[in-house]
Scaffold this motif. Structure first.
Motif, PDB file in Angstrom:
ATOM      1  N   VAL A  38       0.825  -1.208   0.000  1.00  0.00           N
ATOM      2  CA  VAL A  38       0.000   0.000   0.000  1.00  0.00           C
ATOM      3  C   VAL A  38       0.859   1.259   0.000  1.00  0.00           C
ATOM      4  CG1 VAL A  38      -1.792   1.280   1.242  1.00  0.00           C
ATOM      5  CG2 VAL A  38      -1.929  -1.211   1.071  1.00  0.00           C
ATOM      6  N   SER A  39       1.953   1.277   0.733  1.00  0.00           N
ATOM      7  CA  SER A  39       2.793   2.476   0.753  1.00  0.00           C
ATOM      8  C   SER A  39       3.432   2.721  -0.613  1.00  0.00           C
ATOM      9  CB  SER A  39       3.860   2.381   1.843  1.00  0.00           C
ATOM     10  OG  SER A  39       4.707   1.278   1.620  1.00  0.00           O
ATOM     11  N   LYS A  86       0.777   4.251  -2.888  1.00  0.00           N
ATOM     12  CA  LYS A  86       0.538   5.664  -2.623  1.00  0.00           C
ATOM     13  C   LYS A  86       1.580   6.557  -3.295  1.00  0.00           C
ATOM     14  CE  LYS A  86      -1.821   5.008   1.787  1.00  0.00           C
ATOM     15  NZ  LYS A  86      -1.747   5.177   3.244  1.00  0.00           N
ATOM     16  N   TRP A  99       0.367   9.508 -11.160  1.00  0.00           N
ATOM     17  CA  TRP A  99      -1.021   9.338 -11.609  1.00  0.00           C
ATOM     18  C   TRP A  99      -1.135   8.407 -12.804  1.00  0.00           C
ATOM     19  CZ3 TRP A  99      -2.480  10.486 -16.515  1.00  0.00           C
ATOM     20  CH2 TRP A  99      -1.616  11.286 -17.251  1.00  0.00           C
ATOM     21  N   TRP A 106      -1.780   4.459 -12.847  1.00  0.00           N
ATOM     22  CA  TRP A 106      -3.108   3.903 -12.595  1.00  0.00           C
ATOM     23  C   TRP A 106      -3.945   3.776 -13.867  1.00  0.00           C
ATOM     24  CZ3 TRP A 106      -4.009   2.029  -7.840  1.00  0.00           C
ATOM     25  CH2 TRP A 106      -3.163   2.460  -6.817  1.00  0.00           C
TER      26      TRP A 106
END
Length: 146
Positions: free
Chosen positions: A61-62, A65, A69, A72
């Motif tokens: 998860v880190s 983050k 952009w 994704w």
């Protein structure tokens, strides 16, 4: 280079040839390439979920983050591919649709490699690499005219 990774990539490429007519058939049944793509991605999502559970993979998860952009956006490109293939196959045939898509992939790949865009290693344009893409585009013309 090991043969297994090359075979896996070859089979994955072959699967894209199956994807076009499969989704084209689905698009006819569900009344649009968009509906077919939605179903295709839903089935794919379930399959990926099952694989993730079976292989016990967990995302970092880190690290997620910290992504830019554009990291994704892969699913959007996949949507464009699936919808385009579902639309193109009934109109142009599998071979023409796939060769056009491969020609587009290769042309943009040369640009991405040349500039080292999106974090890939820089590989400058060369006459040989440009000729490779030109030959594929020539193949599109030959497939279409035959």
């Amino acid at each position: 280079m090991q043969i297994l990774p090359l075979l896996i990539l070859l089979l994955a490429g072959a699967a894209t040839a199956l994807q076009g007519p499969t989704n084209a058939r689905l698009a006819t049944a569900v009344n649009s390439p968009l509906n077919a793509a939605f179903i295709s991605f839903a089935v794919g999502t379930v399959a990926l979920g099952c694989l993730a559970v079976a292989m016990q993979t967990r995302p970092d998860v880190s690290a997620m983050k910290a992504l830019p952009w554009w990291a994704w956006m892969g699913g959007l490109y996949g949507c464009a591919f699936v919808i385009s293939a579902a639309w193109g196959v009934p109109r142009l045939g599998v071979a023409t649709t796939i060769t056009l898509m491969v020609a587009g992939q290769l042309a943009l790949s040369l640009i991405l490699d040349h500039f080292g865009a999106l974090g890939v290693a820089r590989q400058p344009l060369s006459l040989g690499r440009i000729a490779d893409v030109a030959l594929v585009i020539g193949g599109v013309v030959l497939v279409r005219r035959s």
